[in-house]
Design a protein around this motif. Structure first.
Motif, PDB file in Angstrom:
ATOM      1  N   ASP A  47       0.819  -1.230   0.000  1.00 41.73           N
ATOM      2  CA  ASP A  47       0.000   0.000   0.000  1.00 41.73           C
ATOM      3  C   ASP A  47       0.847   1.272   0.000  1.00 41.73           C
ATOM      4  O   ASP A  47       0.422   2.328   0.484  1.00 41.73           O
ATOM      5  N   CYS A  48       2.060   1.192  -0.590  1.00 41.76           N
ATOM      6  CA  CYS A  48       2.978   2.342  -0.553  1.00 41.76           C
ATOM      7  C   CYS A  48       2.426   3.552  -1.315  1.00 41.76           C
ATOM      8  O   CYS A  48       2.575   4.696  -0.871  1.00 41.76           O
ATOM      9  N   ASN A  49       1.754   3.302  -2.453  1.00 44.59           N
ATOM     10  CA  ASN A  49       1.189   4.412  -3.217  1.00 44.59           C
ATOM     11  C   ASN A  49       0.035   5.067  -2.460  1.00 44.59           C
ATOM     12  O   ASN A  49      -0.076   6.303  -2.409  1.00 44.59           O
ATOM     13  N   ALA A  50      -0.820   4.235  -1.880  1.00 38.59           N
ATOM     14  CA  ALA A  50      -1.962   4.756  -1.121  1.00 38.59           C
ATOM     15  C   ALA A  50      -1.487   5.593   0.069  1.00 38.59           C
ATOM     16  O   ALA A  50      -2.040   6.665   0.350  1.00 38.59           O
ATOM     17  N   LYS A  51      -0.472   5.115   0.764  1.00 42.47           N
ATOM     18  CA  LYS A  51       0.060   5.853   1.914  1.00 42.47           C
ATOM     19  C   LYS A  51       0.629   7.202   1.491  1.00 42.47           C
ATOM     20  O   LYS A  51       0.479   8.203   2.196  1.00 42.47           O
ATOM     21  N   ARG A  52       1.278   7.215   0.331  1.00 42.89           N
ATOM     22  CA  ARG A  52       1.856   8.477  -0.172  1.00 42.89           C
ATOM     23  C   ARG A  52       0.739   9.481  -0.470  1.00 42.89           C
ATOM     24  O   ARG A  52       0.870  10.670  -0.166  1.00 42.89           O
ATOM     25  N   ILE A  53      -0.349   9.031  -1.068  1.00 44.84           N
ATOM     26  CA  ILE A  53      -1.479   9.911  -1.373  1.00 44.84           C
ATOM     27  C   ILE A  53      -2.153  10.382  -0.088  1.00 44.84           C
ATOM     28  O   ILE A  53      -2.500  11.560   0.056  1.00 44.84           O
ATOM     29  N   GLU A  54      -2.331   9.467   0.859  1.00 43.16           N
ATOM     30  CA  GLU A  54      -2.952   9.823   2.134  1.00 43.16           C
ATOM     31  C   GLU A  54      -2.151  10.889   2.874  1.00 43.16           C
ATOM     32  O   GLU A  54      -2.704  11.872   3.394  1.00 43.16           O
ATOM     33  N   GLU A  55      -0.834  10.723   2.908  1.00 39.38           N
ATOM     34  CA  GLU A  55       0.028  11.690   3.595  1.00 39.38           C
ATOM     35  C   GLU A  55       0.043  13.040   2.892  1.00 39.38           C
ATOM     36  O   GLU A  55       0.066  14.090   3.540  1.00 39.38           O
ATOM     37  N   SER A  56       0.020  13.018   1.571  1.00 34.16           N
ATOM     38  CA  SER A  56       0.117  14.263   0.792  1.00 34.16           C
ATOM     39  C   SER A  56      -1.139  15.112   0.891  1.00 34.16           C
ATOM     40  O   SER A  56      -1.071  16.342   0.929  1.00 34.16           O
ATOM     41  N   LEU A 104      -7.836   6.309   2.311  1.00 35.48           N
ATOM     42  CA  LEU A 104      -8.268   5.498   1.174  1.00 35.48           C
ATOM     43  C   LEU A 104      -8.700   4.121   1.656  1.00 35.48           C
ATOM     44  O   LEU A 104      -7.965   3.452   2.388  1.00 35.48           O
ATOM     45  N   THR A 105      -9.884   3.712   1.232  1.00 29.92           N
ATOM     46  CA  THR A 105     -10.385   2.365   1.540  1.00 29.92           C
ATOM     47  C   THR A 105     -11.022   1.787   0.286  1.00 29.92           C
ATOM     48  O   THR A 105     -11.385   2.531  -0.640  1.00 29.92           O
ATOM     49  N   THR A 106     -11.154   0.477   0.240  1.00 29.08           N
ATOM     50  CA  THR A 106     -11.769  -0.178  -0.930  1.00 29.08           C
ATOM     51  C   THR A 106     -13.048  -0.886  -0.523  1.00 29.08           C
ATOM     52  O   THR A 106     -13.214  -1.310   0.626  1.00 29.08           O
ATOM     53  N   ARG A 107     -13.935  -1.008  -1.491  1.00 28.16           N
ATOM     54  CA  ARG A 107     -15.168  -1.774  -1.296  1.00 28.16           C
ATOM     55  C   ARG A 107     -15.538  -2.404  -2.632  1.00 28.16           C
ATOM     56  O   ARG A 107     -15.062  -1.976  -3.699  1.00 28.16           O
ATOM     57  N   VAL A 124     -14.254  -0.277  -5.824  1.00 25.72           N
ATOM     58  CA  VAL A 124     -14.399   1.158  -5.622  1.00 25.72           C
ATOM     59  C   VAL A 124     -13.409   1.602  -4.556  1.00 25.72           C
ATOM     60  O   VAL A 124     -13.301   0.975  -3.501  1.00 25.72           O
ATOM     61  N   ILE A 125     -12.669   2.669  -4.863  1.00 26.26           N
ATOM     62  CA  ILE A 125     -11.768   3.256  -3.875  1.00 26.26           C
ATOM     63  C   ILE A 125     -12.470   4.476  -3.298  1.00 26.26           C
ATOM     64  O   ILE A 125     -12.818   5.409  -4.042  1.00 26.26           O
ATOM     65  N   ALA A 126     -12.699   4.467  -2.011  1.00 29.19           N
ATOM     66  CA  ALA A 126     -13.345   5.592  -1.338  1.00 29.19           C
ATOM     67  C   ALA A 126     -12.277   6.503  -0.744  1.00 29.19           C
ATOM     68  O   ALA A 126     -11.373   6.048  -0.043  1.00 29.19           O
ATOM     69  N   VAL A 127     -12.380   7.785  -1.059  1.00 33.94           N
ATOM     70  CA  VAL A 127     -11.460   8.796  -0.525  1.00 33.94           C
ATOM     71  C   VAL A 127     -12.239   9.633   0.477  1.00 33.94           C
ATOM     72  O   VAL A 127     -13.225  10.284   0.128  1.00 33.94           O
ATOM     73  N   THR A 128     -11.845   9.609   1.744  1.00 37.44           N
ATOM     74  CA  THR A 128     -12.558  10.359   2.776  1.00 37.44           C
ATOM     75  C   THR A 128     -11.604  11.278   3.527  1.00 37.44           C
ATOM     76  O   THR A 128     -10.403  11.000   3.645  1.00 37.44           O
ATOM     77  N   GLY A 129     -12.161  12.384   4.022  1.00 35.79           N
ATOM     78  CA  GLY A 129     -11.361  13.337   4.782  1.00 35.79           C
ATOM     79  C   GLY A 129     -12.212  14.494   5.256  1.00 35.79           C
ATOM     80  O   GLY A 129     -13.360  14.664   4.826  1.00 35.79           O
TER      81      GLY A 129
END
Length: 340
Positions: A22-31, A36-39, A48-53
């Protein structure tokens, strides 16, 4: 809490977007400060990738970054850490429209079946300018693909019979080393200067095909001094390391252009190996030729670097150092003038 969703075409694509561990997801989350979660998706095989914040703008930006990475994945069947950092920086700087227009069209195929494509928006613009103009100057730091893409476009033009030969040249100026006492004939002595051009051609044509074309005169690689007095018709001409030309050499090269020919000039004005105090012909040409129809000048940035990710950081570090040094010099000069 804000939320945006991004649909993927397959589980494999979702895994590619998230990256190993999950290195790419972590980079996006930190930036972007998101999660990011999937369902499961209604689309067979996809998800589906859910982006929440908490911040709606950040959530939107992270979702846009995912969509552009999804596009890169569909074009290259791969996503690198460099791709992730590039897309994040472009989205954060509000350059979404530029990313949307990026298509990554294949320029040509190497002998190993590998497609050669522009990997950044800057590279894509450079390729478009080469298609549309007779003379193009590609200016930028090391690793941005200036020479490699120019050679790829030359090979493409040759295969399409748009030109009858490729001519590659560069000034024989040492980068701090003295190569004049190397053993062998003239060709052996100039080979070290021209090695990057050989490497690019070997990649696209293969060693045997390259040698065959050299023997037939279809491909010519020579020092810039050999261009004097010639008229180059029906040719795709590339001048590499042009920052090491003098103004006289640059003028001489540009006036060799013949009918149905195209000239590409590449160089990095921050890495000039000319003797101290000597003006670079490339620097002068940028100012002299700016605004002339059918001549395009393209500036690459550190974002266009496609070598190791550290190369970008090295370039930025040197730019910062040079800027600080120049500011200190200006302060000292201002102090001397003030004392007077």
């Amino acid at each position: 809490m804000a939320e945006k969703t991004v649909k993927t075409d397959s589980i494999e694509q979702t895994a590619m977007l998230f990256g190993g561990l999950d290195c790419n997801a972590k980079r996006i989350e930190e930036s972007f400060g998101v999660r990011l979660t999937t369902r499961d998706s209604e689309i067979a095989g996809g998800s589906v990738i859910a982006v929440t914040g908490s911040d709606e703008v950040s959530v939107y930006s992270a979702a846009e970054a995912l969509k552009y990475l999804q596009k890169i994945a569909s074009l290259n069947n791969n996503i690198t850490s460099q791709n992730v950092d590039y897309v994040i920086s472009m989205v954060r700087d509000g350059k979404n429209e530029e990313l949307a227009g990026f298509d990554g069209d294949c320029i040509c195929i190497t002998t190993r079946g590998k497609p050669i494509k522009a990997k950044t928006v800057g590279q894509s613009r450079y390729v478009d300018l080469i298609k549309k103009n007779t003379v193009v100057m590609g200016i930028g730091p090391a690793g941005t693909g200036k020479t490699f893409l120019a050679v790829a476009m030359a090979v493409k033009a040759l295969r399409a019979k748009q030109v009858s030969r490729i001519i590659l040249t560069r000034p024989a100026v040492e980068a701090g080393e003295k190569l004049g006492y190397l053993p062998g004939d003239l060709q052996n002595k100039i080979d070290p200067y021209l090695r990057p051009l050989y490497d690019a051609l070997f990649e696209m044509l293969g060693a045997e095909n390259y040698q065959r074309n050299v023997e037939k005169g279809v491909i010519e690689i020579a020092p810039l001094a050999y261009m004097r007095g010639r008229t180059l018709d029906d040719s795709f001409i590339i001048l590499d390391e042009a920052q090491n030309t003098t103004p006289e050499q640059m003028k001489m090269f540009l006036t060799r252009l013949g009918s149905n020919s195209k000239a590409i000039v590449t160089g990095d004005i921050t890495q000039t190996d000319l003797p101290r105090g000597m003006k670079s012909g490339l620097v002068e040409a940028i100012h002299v030729l700016d605004g002339i129809d059918d001549i395009a000048i393209h500036h690459f940035t550190e974002r266009d670097v496609v070598r190791h990710r550290l190369v970008q950081q090295i370039i930025l570090a040197y730019e910062k150092y040079d800027k600080e040094r120049q500011e200190k010099m200006n302060e000292r000069q201002s102090g001397r003038f003030y004392k007077k």
